[in-house]
Design an enzyme around this catalytic site. Sequence first.
Site: not given
Ligand SMILES: *Cc1c(COP(=O)(O)O)cnc(C)c1O
Length: 423
Positions: A202
């Site tokens: 992210k």
């Molecule tokens: C990455 C992501 C998640 C999940 O997050 P994690 O920290 O990996 O559990 C949820 N929603 C979206 C849209 C994502 O891209």
Amino acid sequence: MSRLAVLGGTPVRQDRDWPRWPQYDTATEQEVVAAIRSRRWAISWPSDGTQARERRFAEQWAAYNEVPYCVSLDHGSSALLVALEALDIGPGDEVIVPTMTWVAPVTAVLRVGALPVLVDVDPETGCITADTVRSGLSPHTRAVILVHHAATVADLDGILEVTEQAGAALVEDCAQAHGARWRGRNVGTHGAVGVFSFQNGKVLAAGEGGAVITSDEQIYRKVQQLRADSRRYPDADVPAGEMELVEDGEVMGANYCMSELSAAVLLDQLPRLDEQHQHREKIAVNLEKGLAELGDFGAIPVPPEADRRSIYEYGITFREGTFGSVPATRVAEAISAELGMPWYPPDPPLNRSLMLRPHTKRRFAQIWSEEGRRRATGREFPGAERFCASTLLCHHGALLGNSADVEDILSALAKVRDHHDQL
Ligand SMILES: *Cc1c(COP(=O)(O)O)cnc(C)c1O
């Protein structure tokens, strides 16, 4: 020159590396070492008289988003789960989710015992719209999980109008949109709660991590307890040697706390975020000038109400027929081979994804009955299919370099377009 690299030809890019993600330096290392030396690696450990790092980060993340409250968690997935729990969503309820996204929003709905209802997305943005949300409404709809997908912002005005009319709560999943803005306010602050992930890929990363932001004090109080076994921050300062969290027990929780080591990484990374946003934006604007000149290509559109986009995955769109009848996966392989970095079509929509398998867990059997499954997935999703067939994505880290990178991307696109008959 014209032989495609994927078939053994000379690649467009040969001798230069792409920027690497995540970015760190000795300051990052020092933050983590300081956290280790403090011997306080978790919020559940005697205080040294200073605020825990996860709480400090939560306060900074709330300030960044200009909201009063934020709670740190271990994952974006648990942040979604806890957000739904805080809104008291459970068995018998329906929650609308986009079919075009990561599986976590759907999993979170199942985990609270509610039924996820998948709706279609706009074929150009990959985001749900007021109309697609409307198509999924029923008297059981209690909430909508909106995902600001990849590199754009969903139509918050239209969707808020629908949720307000329907009496449903809006949960903004901003795991791909940290710091994006809509009409002057950050995403995540327009609905009841905003949810973030700080997973490795992210734009704000700590390996694993998540957060919930809200302006509602009651939700804040609940979310704290839901993620820390019914404990919350005390009202007064905690003396050294005492535990920071106090048992409250207004609501039954579980442990989804963020590690102090992850919080140390985030405290280092957050001050870098805005400069990285600006850098990616500059590269993206250059790229978009070049795409317009190439013809056939464009970028995922951003609505005019979005004052700032946050680029998690950069999306190039192409006109039907640009690569003849070569499938998008093969086109992506060819472009990746020219550039020496991964380009890929979006993940398949969840209605046909291998990640959505509720029937493999007994605890979902009742929700995922024949009837439940039909209600959840039994719609047409032409927008998602078109989005998948006409979009290629790359990770945002590739946009942290310089203008020579833009030239290479444009050359690779032109080369594969002009020689797709080799594929
Ligand atoms: C990455 C992501 C998640 C999940 O997050 P994690 O920290 O990996 O559990 C949820 N929603 C979206 C849209 C994502 O891209």
